[in-house]
Scaffold this motif. Structure first.
Motif, PDB file in Angstrom:
ATOM      1  N   VAL A 196       0.843  -1.203   0.000  1.00  0.00           N
ATOM      2  CA  VAL A 196       0.000   0.000   0.000  1.00  0.00           C
ATOM      3  C   VAL A 196       0.878   1.253   0.000  1.00  0.00           C
ATOM      4  N   ARG A 197       1.924   1.252   0.861  1.00  0.00           N
ATOM      5  CA  ARG A 197       2.809   2.422   0.923  1.00  0.00           C
ATOM      6  C   ARG A 197       3.526   2.611  -0.418  1.00  0.00           C
ATOM      7  N   ALA A 198       3.930   1.495  -1.039  1.00  0.00           N
ATOM      8  CA  ALA A 198       4.623   1.600  -2.331  1.00  0.00           C
ATOM      9  C   ALA A 198       3.673   2.189  -3.383  1.00  0.00           C
ATOM     10  N   MET A 199       2.394   1.791  -3.295  1.00  0.00           N
ATOM     11  CA  MET A 199       1.404   2.327  -4.246  1.00  0.00           C
ATOM     12  C   MET A 199       1.301   3.857  -4.085  1.00  0.00           C
ATOM     13  N   GLU A 200       1.307   4.302  -2.813  1.00  0.00           N
ATOM     14  CA  GLU A 200       1.183   5.741  -2.567  1.00  0.00           C
ATOM     15  C   GLU A 200       2.416   6.517  -2.995  1.00  0.00           C
ATOM     16  N   LYS A 201       3.597   5.869  -2.857  1.00  0.00           N
ATOM     17  CA  LYS A 201       4.856   6.604  -3.049  1.00  0.00           C
ATOM     18  C   LYS A 201       5.558   6.275  -4.365  1.00  0.00           C
ATOM     19  N   ILE A 202       4.914   5.500  -5.222  1.00  0.00           N
ATOM     20  CA  ILE A 202       5.613   5.049  -6.430  1.00  0.00           C
ATOM     21  C   ILE A 202       6.165   6.233  -7.241  1.00  0.00           C
ATOM     22  N   GLY A 203       5.464   7.362  -7.197  1.00  0.00           N
ATOM     23  CA  GLY A 203       5.917   8.554  -7.918  1.00  0.00           C
ATOM     24  C   GLY A 203       7.255   9.065  -7.406  1.00  0.00           C
ATOM     25  N   ASN A 204       7.575   8.757  -6.146  1.00  0.00           N
ATOM     26  CA  ASN A 204       8.830   9.257  -5.554  1.00  0.00           C
ATOM     27  C   ASN A 204      10.026   8.350  -5.844  1.00  0.00           C
ATOM     28  N   TYR A 205       9.764   7.141  -6.367  1.00  0.00           N
ATOM     29  CA  TYR A 205      10.886   6.215  -6.619  1.00  0.00           C
ATOM     30  C   TYR A 205      11.725   6.770  -7.763  1.00  0.00           C
ATOM     31  N   ASN A 206      13.030   6.989  -7.497  1.00  0.00           N
ATOM     32  CA  ASN A 206      13.838   7.662  -8.514  1.00  0.00           C
ATOM     33  C   ASN A 206      14.855   6.745  -9.201  1.00  0.00           C
ATOM     34  N   GLY A 207      14.831   5.469  -8.864  1.00  0.00           N
ATOM     35  CA  GLY A 207      15.697   4.520  -9.568  1.00  0.00           C
ATOM     36  C   GLY A 207      17.151   4.527  -9.117  1.00  0.00           C
ATOM     37  N   THR A 208      17.504   5.287  -8.062  1.00  0.00           N
ATOM     38  CA  THR A 208      18.918   5.290  -7.633  1.00  0.00           C
ATOM     39  C   THR A 208      19.294   3.962  -6.981  1.00  0.00           C
ATOM     40  N   SER A 209      18.296   3.276  -6.383  1.00  0.00           N
ATOM     41  CA  SER A 209      18.573   1.935  -5.840  1.00  0.00           C
ATOM     42  C   SER A 209      17.654   0.949  -6.566  1.00  0.00           C
ATOM     43  N   ALA A 210      17.944  -0.343  -6.395  1.00  0.00           N
ATOM     44  CA  ALA A 210      17.084  -1.360  -7.029  1.00  0.00           C
ATOM     45  C   ALA A 210      15.676  -1.252  -6.449  1.00  0.00           C
ATOM     46  N   PHE A 211      14.671  -1.642  -7.231  1.00  0.00           N
ATOM     47  CA  PHE A 211      13.289  -1.558  -6.751  1.00  0.00           C
ATOM     48  C   PHE A 211      13.118  -2.414  -5.502  1.00  0.00           C
ATOM     49  N   SER A 212      13.800  -3.577  -5.466  1.00  0.00           N
ATOM     50  CA  SER A 212      13.685  -4.451  -4.297  1.00  0.00           C
ATOM     51  C   SER A 212      14.273  -3.779  -3.052  1.00  0.00           C
ATOM     52  N   SER A 213      15.361  -3.009  -3.223  1.00  0.00           N
ATOM     53  CA  SER A 213      15.949  -2.302  -2.078  1.00  0.00           C
ATOM     54  C   SER A 213      14.994  -1.210  -1.590  1.00  0.00           C
ATOM     55  N   TRP A 214      14.301  -0.582  -2.539  1.00  0.00           N
ATOM     56  CA  TRP A 214      13.322   0.458  -2.172  1.00  0.00           C
ATOM     57  C   TRP A 214      12.207  -0.171  -1.329  1.00  0.00           C
ATOM     58  N   TYR A 256      24.321  -5.688   1.944  1.00  0.00           N
ATOM     59  CA  TYR A 256      24.333  -4.226   1.835  1.00  0.00           C
ATOM     60  C   TYR A 256      25.535  -3.663   2.599  1.00  0.00           C
ATOM     61  N   SER A 257      25.977  -2.445   2.210  1.00  0.00           N
ATOM     62  CA  SER A 257      27.079  -1.805   2.938  1.00  0.00           C
ATOM     63  C   SER A 257      26.522  -1.128   4.192  1.00  0.00           C
ATOM     64  N   TYR A 258      27.430  -0.761   5.112  1.00  0.00           N
ATOM     65  CA  TYR A 258      26.974  -0.072   6.326  1.00  0.00           C
ATOM     66  C   TYR A 258      26.240   1.224   5.968  1.00  0.00           C
ATOM     67  N   GLU A 259      26.713   1.928   4.940  1.00  0.00           N
ATOM     68  CA  GLU A 259      26.092   3.204   4.551  1.00  0.00           C
ATOM     69  C   GLU A 259      24.675   2.957   4.034  1.00  0.00           C
ATOM     70  N   GLU A 260      24.534   1.910   3.200  1.00  0.00           N
ATOM     71  CA  GLU A 260      23.202   1.611   2.639  1.00  0.00           C
ATOM     72  C   GLU A 260      22.228   1.232   3.755  1.00  0.00           C
ATOM     73  N   ILE A 261      22.703   0.425   4.698  1.00  0.00           N
ATOM     74  CA  ILE A 261      21.819   0.011   5.807  1.00  0.00           C
ATOM     75  C   ILE A 261      21.458   1.229   6.648  1.00  0.00           C
ATOM     76  N   GLY A 262      22.438   2.131   6.846  1.00  0.00           N
ATOM     77  CA  GLY A 262      22.166   3.357   7.595  1.00  0.00           C
ATOM     78  C   GLY A 262      21.053   4.144   6.928  1.00  0.00           C
ATOM     79  N   SER A 263      21.080   4.205   5.599  1.00  0.00           N
ATOM     80  CA  SER A 263      20.033   4.978   4.914  1.00  0.00           C
ATOM     81  C   SER A 263      18.688   4.243   4.962  1.00  0.00           C
ATOM     82  N   ILE A 264      18.697   2.905   4.931  1.00  0.00           N
ATOM     83  CA  ILE A 264      17.445   2.148   5.059  1.00  0.00           C
ATOM     84  C   ILE A 264      16.839   2.368   6.446  1.00  0.00           C
TER      85      ILE A 264
END
Lengths: 176, 109
Positions: free
Chosen positions: A54-72, A141-149
């Motif tokens: 549901v959240r992905a449906m609401e925010k799909i417009g914000n997905y910018n492709g910088t990470s894999a869709f699965s990571s998003w 994932y790297s420590y930086e990526e996990i930090g951002s997640i």
């Protein structure tokens, strides 16, 4: 990401409902399996998977492709899990954890497979440590990526991973 | 055995067990495409009606508050100015308390 997925994302962002449903369906199993490991509770994993959709449906417009869709999706699901956990009271949290691990144990036993000490110890780790260990050492994932997640500094992630492994080692030694 | 070797052994075991756990859920089917579409459409509908309801509630509450404020301002200007000072202070105090509690919880985890 393959061209088919990119095309589905483009269509979904333009408001194509069947494309969005197809895209989310394609990633459902991956997401559900991540949530099983993060929560160690199949029914909670299912609830969170639906909330993530549901959240992905609401925010799909914000997905910018910088990470894999699965990571998003992992990012959304992890944040939903952390938010939900903050709202639970301590007592019900313990009960939920026990019930979740019991459901997974039952799945193993019903297939005549041995339940694992490592998974048992993992299910007892506090959420921030369990998710950090999982994302670092299973998903790579790297420590930086996990930090951002998880919305924390990478130094905090490093210390959570290290504490988590220390705790796992300690519990496994006690079991021996 | 040194710590690095022990860690590596633990990580190998952890990965193997997590793979075994994944395999337990290999046969869980993803929802069918029509079911997924139906779920998303129903959820979008529910969200729309919920935001309509919330907007309506917000407007009603705003009208009520505005009428109270205007009435108080007309009949007792002194009370009005006291409220103007007390409410922001109470809100700031509440926010600070929530922040402190969240930090304590995070430290506790």
């Amino acid at each position: 990401m393959d061209e088919g997925t990119l095309e589905l994302i483009r269509q979904a962002q333009q408001g194509d409902a069947p494309a969005l449903a197809g895209l989310l369906r394609e990633h459902y199993n991956f997401l559900f399996k991540y949530l099983i490991k993060a929560t160690m509770d199949p029914s909670l994993a299912e609830e969170l998977a639906q909330d993530t959709m549901v959240r992905a449906m609401e925010k799909i417009g914000n997905y910018n492709g910088t990470s894999a869709f699965s990571s998003w999706l992992i990012t959304i699901a992890t944040r939903l899990y952390i938010d939900r956990k903050r709202r639970w009271k301590r007592e019900s949290e313990w009960l939920r954890r026990e019930r979740g691990a019991a459901a997974i144990r039952w799945r193993f036993e019903s297939r005549n497979m041995e339940w694992s000490d490592v998974l048992d110890a993992l299910s007892r780790l506090p959420l921030p440590q369990r998710v950090a260990v999982l994302l670092k050492h299973y998903y790579g994932y790297s420590y930086e990526e996990i930090g951002s997640i998880m919305e924390v500094p990478s130094g905090t992630v490093k210390s959570r991973v290290s504490k988590g492994l220390q705790q796992l080692r300690k519990e496994l030694k006690e079991d021996e | 055995m040194n710590n690095d070797a022990e860690d590596q052994k633990l990580l190998n075991k952890l990965s193997a067990e997590l793979e075994r756990l994944d395999a337990q859920y290999d046969d869980i089917p993803a929802p069918s495409l029509p079911a997924m579409q139906q779920f998303l459409a129903a959820e979008a509908d529910r969200r729309r009606s919920q935001s309509r309801r919330e907007l309506l509630l917000f407007l009603l509450a705003a009208i009520l508050l505005l009428s109270i404020v205007l009435t108080v301002l007309g009949f007792a200007p002194a009370v009005y100015w006291v409220i103007q000072a007390v409410i922001p202070l109470a809100v700031l105090g509440g926010l600070a308390a929530v922040k402190v509690r969240q930090r304590r919880e995070e430290r506790g985890q």
